[in-house]
Design a protein around this motif. Structure first.
Motif, short mmCIF file in Angstrom:
data_model
loop_
_atom_site.label_atom_id
_atom_site.label_comp_id
_atom_site.label_asym_id
_atom_site.label_seq_id
_atom_site.Cartn_x
_atom_site.Cartn_y
_atom_site.Cartn_z
N SER A 44 0.84 -1.21 0.00
CA SER A 44 0.00 0.00 0.00
C SER A 44 0.87 1.26 0.00
CB SER A 44 -1.00 -0.01 1.16
OG SER A 44 -0.34 0.25 2.37
N ALA A 45 2.04 1.19 0.63
CA ALA A 45 2.97 2.33 0.58
C ALA A 45 3.46 2.54 -0.86
CB ALA A 45 4.15 2.09 1.51
N VAL A 46 3.79 1.43 -1.51
CA VAL A 46 4.29 1.50 -2.88
C VAL A 46 3.23 2.06 -3.83
CG1 VAL A 46 4.99 0.05 -4.84
CG2 VAL A 46 6.06 -0.28 -2.60
N ASN A 47 1.98 1.65 -3.60
CA ASN A 47 0.90 2.18 -4.46
C ASN A 47 0.80 3.69 -4.40
OD1 ASN A 47 -0.08 -0.02 -5.81
ND2 ASN A 47 -1.35 -0.69 -4.08
N LYS A 48 1.13 4.26 -3.24
CA LYS A 48 1.06 5.73 -3.11
C LYS A 48 2.06 6.41 -4.05
CE LYS A 48 -0.05 5.72 1.82
NZ LYS A 48 0.61 5.99 3.12
N ILE A 49 3.20 5.74 -4.28
CA ILE A 49 4.19 6.31 -5.20
C ILE A 49 3.59 6.48 -6.59
CG2 ILE A 49 6.32 5.86 -6.48
CD1 ILE A 49 7.50 4.47 -4.11
N PHE A 50 2.92 5.40 -7.05
CA PHE A 50 2.34 5.44 -8.40
C PHE A 50 1.31 6.55 -8.51
CE2 PHE A 50 4.13 1.18 -8.18
CZ PHE A 50 4.73 1.07 -9.42
N GLN A 51 0.54 6.73 -7.40
CA GLN A 51 -0.48 7.78 -7.41
C GLN A 51 0.13 9.17 -7.46
OE1 GLN A 51 -3.19 7.33 -4.12
NE2 GLN A 51 -4.08 5.50 -5.08
N ALA A 52 1.12 9.39 -6.58
CA ALA A 52 1.72 10.74 -6.50
C ALA A 52 2.39 11.13 -7.81
CB ALA A 52 2.72 10.80 -5.35
N LYS A 53 3.01 10.15 -8.47
CA LYS A 53 3.74 10.45 -9.71
C LYS A 53 2.86 10.40 -10.95
CE LYS A 53 7.65 8.57 -10.97
NZ LYS A 53 8.71 9.51 -11.34
N GLY A 54 1.72 9.74 -10.83
CA GLY A 54 0.90 9.49 -12.02
C GLY A 54 1.62 8.50 -12.90
N ARG A 55 2.25 7.49 -12.26
CA ARG A 55 3.07 6.54 -13.01
C ARG A 55 2.28 5.28 -13.36
NH1 ARG A 55 9.09 5.39 -12.38
NH2 ARG A 55 9.46 3.16 -12.47
N PRO A 56 2.44 4.78 -14.60
CA PRO A 56 1.74 3.54 -14.97
C PRO A 56 2.17 2.39 -14.05
CG PRO A 56 2.78 4.56 -16.88
CD PRO A 56 3.28 5.29 -15.68
N ASN A 57 1.21 1.55 -13.65
CA ASN A 57 1.50 0.51 -12.65
C ASN A 57 2.44 -0.59 -13.12
OD1 ASN A 57 -1.14 1.71 -11.58
ND2 ASN A 57 -0.35 0.41 -9.93
N ASP A 58 2.58 -0.74 -14.44
CA ASP A 58 3.46 -1.83 -14.90
C ASP A 58 4.92 -1.38 -14.99
OD1 ASP A 58 3.32 -0.13 -17.07
OD2 ASP A 58 3.02 -1.73 -18.54
N ASN A 59 5.20 -0.16 -14.54
CA ASN A 59 6.58 0.32 -14.59
C ASN A 59 7.25 0.08 -13.23
OD1 ASN A 59 8.96 1.52 -15.28
ND2 ASN A 59 8.10 3.56 -15.65
N PRO A 60 8.14 -0.92 -13.16
CA PRO A 60 8.68 -1.34 -11.86
C PRO A 60 9.59 -0.30 -11.20
CG PRO A 60 9.80 -2.46 -13.65
CD PRO A 60 8.69 -1.69 -14.27
N LEU A 61 9.73 -0.44 -9.90
CA LEU A 61 10.53 0.51 -9.12
C LEU A 61 11.88 -0.09 -8.76
CD1 LEU A 61 7.68 1.51 -6.66
CD2 LEU A 61 8.34 2.67 -8.78
N ILE A 62 12.84 0.79 -8.49
CA ILE A 62 14.15 0.32 -8.03
C ILE A 62 14.12 0.25 -6.50
CG2 ILE A 62 16.60 0.93 -7.89
CD1 ILE A 62 16.30 2.31 -10.62
N VAL A 63 14.65 -0.84 -5.97
CA VAL A 63 14.69 -1.00 -4.52
C VAL A 63 16.06 -0.58 -4.01
CG1 VAL A 63 14.49 -2.64 -2.61
CG2 VAL A 63 13.00 -2.86 -4.63
N HIS A 64 16.07 0.39 -3.08
CA HIS A 64 17.32 0.95 -2.58
C HIS A 64 17.70 0.35 -1.24
CE1 HIS A 64 15.93 3.73 -5.63
NE2 HIS A 64 17.10 4.35 -5.62
N ILE A 65 18.98 0.03 -1.08
CA ILE A 65 19.49 -0.54 0.17
C ILE A 65 20.65 0.32 0.69
CG2 ILE A 65 18.74 -2.89 -0.39
CD1 ILE A 65 21.57 -3.47 -1.38
N SER A 66 21.01 0.12 1.93
CA SER A 66 22.09 0.93 2.49
C SER A 66 23.25 0.07 3.00
CB SER A 66 21.54 1.80 3.64
OG SER A 66 20.95 0.97 4.63
N ASP A 67 23.21 -1.20 2.60
CA ASP A 67 24.30 -2.09 2.96
C ASP A 67 24.24 -3.29 2.00
OD1 ASP A 67 26.11 -2.84 5.63
OD2 ASP A 67 25.40 -4.58 4.50
N ILE A 68 25.41 -3.71 1.52
CA ILE A 68 25.41 -4.78 0.50
C ILE A 68 24.62 -6.01 0.96
CG2 ILE A 68 26.91 -6.50 -0.60
CD1 ILE A 68 28.69 -4.41 -1.54
#
Ligand code: TXA
Ligand code: MG
Length: 534
Positions: A44-68
């Motif tokens: 549900s958090a991720v869905n908010k990104i698509f809404q705020a950006k107006g981004r098509p849902n089939d466009n995947p997101l990059i997952v960011h980490i802070s340690d290998i």
């Protein structure tokens, strides 16, 4: 929603981390561009990104980490080549795609069975991700389709009121998004160029394929290896057009089209000699600088109210590949190549404005091939064509070796057969000489030519043209006024002359393009459109 503005201080970083952990949206600085972060494992958090950006849902997101070590639960396995890339380029502007595990929701992967993972180098980003305690999905923090944000202000312009917070970490260093490589294909494949170059990747793991979408538009129905590549991207509101060629050619071209709607995107220092409003995006030949300034410059041009933007073309090598990749999308693949030889044939009735268009094209850097002059030249004293004419029309058409033009004209007057005969003798020669002139000029760096020929098609001159243009003016009164003024003749005389000319359809049916020069329709924009179609 009130959007909180945060600073890169511990207290605010903790706030950002908490908002993310609790399922909110925070824009975070990275070394590439600002990202719009959400908990990557919370659908549900991720869905908010698509809404705020107006981004098509089939466009995947990059997952960011802070340690290998945080990549481990996200992917099925970490192949040797991934380890080599991670060692050489992480933390940094490289995203690696691998088959995903089930903990990565479909919302994050856009329905794909792979996941894109990135360990950003920006310390603030790292701290925020650590504070959140979860991997952070983050696309660029712009409204979908617009240029990516490289300053907090850009994010604010697009996202104020739509997200929980923006953390202002200053300007992004790289300026274009991370390099995306997939290791989920048979061979490693570069999907999006960025700060880590193709050469660097090949040095590290050997063979890396370059995805077709990096430079070329996807064909109708073609599947995108990277879904993001199929969408309109990085586009300011203005129409952007890439202009390939030297600075001198660019300058001439842009200055000739100078109007309040026309703007230029140029290299640093070049703006002084341009008559249109221009914004620089880094020094010529310095791809890192160009990458750093590109998106900011595109946004500036919109603020300045640009309607059409002509841009210099960056080199495609190294980081330049990323700059060109973004720019060609911003330009919707519109490219004008001033170094490609173009021969334009102009035709049209008297008073329509062939001469006017010809002058405009000359100002844009075209050279006129004057067929009347050539016709004169080939019938000068001593030329072999004269003998042929003599054989056809009688010995006496030459006086002391000079052509008696009046006599010849009299002899062929109103005689279609004779006119045909003259043409069959002179036209092939005129065409040959025109071709030679073009070749000679090409050697001297001239690439654009116009052939202004009243009998463009009848003479066969159209065959040596890349495209033909008819200039028309459907307003007969205006045409007549032009003829009267230009030639200083009476209205009666002008009427007679115009009557003897073919109708507009005669020209428009045969030509590739039509320019309407009726004093109302803007001629410059018609010319630009023709160039974009060639
Ligand atoms: O530098 C960056 O990568 C920035 C910062 C914020 O980290 N992020 C970014 O994200 O540019 P975004 O969403 O604007 O671009 C991600 C690109 C898209 O073209 C997307 O289609 C592609 O990566 N992508 C993501 N996951 C993918 C996957 N599993 N397979 C293929 N392409 C994928
Ligand atoms: Mg993006």
């Amino acid at each position: 929603m009130k959007t909180l503005m945060l600073n890169p201080i511990d207290k605010d970083i903790e706030t950002a981390g908490r908002i993310l952990r609790e399922g909110g949206l925070v824009a975070i600085p990275t070394e590439t561009v600002y990202g719009l972060g959400a908990n990557a494992l919370n659908p549900s958090a991720v869905n908010k990104i698509f809404q705020a950006k107006g981004r098509p849902n089939d466009n995947p997101l990059i997952v960011h980490i802070s340690d290998i070590s945080q990549i481990k639960p996200l992917v099925k396995e970490i192949p040797e080549k991934a380890k080599m890339l991670m060692t050489d380029f992480w933390p940094g502007p490289l995203t690696i795609i691998l088959p995903k595990t089930d903990i990565v929701p479909q919302e994050t992967s856009g329905g794909l069975d792979t996941v894109a993972v990135r360990f950003p180098a920006n310390e603030t980003a790292q701290k925020i991700i650590s504070c959140a305690g979860v991997p952070i999905a983050a696309p660029s923090a712009n409204t979908s389709g617009l240029p990516s944000p490289t300053k907090a202000q850009h994010v604010f312009d697009d996202m104020d009121g739509k997200i929980d917070a923006i953390l202002d970490g200053g300007e992004c260093k790289v300026g274009v998004e991370s390099t995306v490589i997939t290791l989920a294909t048979e061979k490693p494949r570069l999907l999006r160029p960025g700060g880590v170059t193709l050469e660097m990747l090949r040095d590290c793991i050997g063979e890396v394929e370059l995805d077709d979408s990096v430079f070329a538009k996807l064909k109708e129905g073609e599947r995108a290896s990277s879904p993001g590549m199929k969408y309109k991207h990085y586009s300011p509101k203005a129409d952007v057009v890439i202009v390939k060629g030297t600075y001198d050619a660019f300058k001439k071209y842009v200055n000739s089209l100078c109007s309040e709607n026309v703007f230029a995107l140029c290299f640093e220092g070049e703006e002084n000699q341009l008559q249109v409003s221009a914004t620089p995006f880094g020094k010529k030949g310095n791809a890192e600088e160009q990458a750093h300034f590109l998106f900011d410059a595109l946004r500036k041009l919109d603020e300045m109210g640009a309607k059409i933007v002509f841009t210099r073309c960056p080199d495609k090598s190294g980081v330049g590949m990323a700059v060109y990749n973004r720019l060609i999308r911003a330009a919707a693949y519109r490219v004008i190549d001033l170094e490609k030889t173009i021969v334009l044939g102009l035709t049209g009735a008297t008073g329509a404005g062939k001469g006017f268009l010809s002058k405009k094209l000359v100002a844009m850097g075209f050279e006129v091939i004057d067929t009347d002059k050539i016709a004169h030249q080939i019938t000068e004293k001593g030329s072999p064509i004269l003998q042929k004419l003599q054989r056809a029309f009688g010995e006496d058409i030459l006086i002391d070796g000079e052509l008696d033009r009046k006599l010849l004209a009299k002899r062929v007057f109103r005689d279609k057969k004779s006119q045909k005969l003259i043409n069959s003798i002179t036209h092939p020669e005129i065409i040959m000489i025109s071709k030679e002139k073009i070749q000679l000029s090409e050697k001297n760096g001239q690439h654009r030519f116009i052939i202004d020929a009243p009998l463009l098609f009848e003479s066969g001159m159209d065959k040596i043209c890349n495209a033909t243009i008819a200039v028309i003016c459907p307003d007969e009164r205006l045409r007549m006024a032009r003829v009267i003024e230009r030639d200083g003749i009476s209205e009666e005389q002008a009427k007679v002359r115009m009557k003897s000319q073919p109708k507009d359809e005669f020209y428009t049916e045969k030509t590739d393009f039509v320019v309407v020069n009726d004093g109302k329709k803007d001629v410059d924009s018609q010319i630009i459109n023709i160039f974009l179609k060639m």
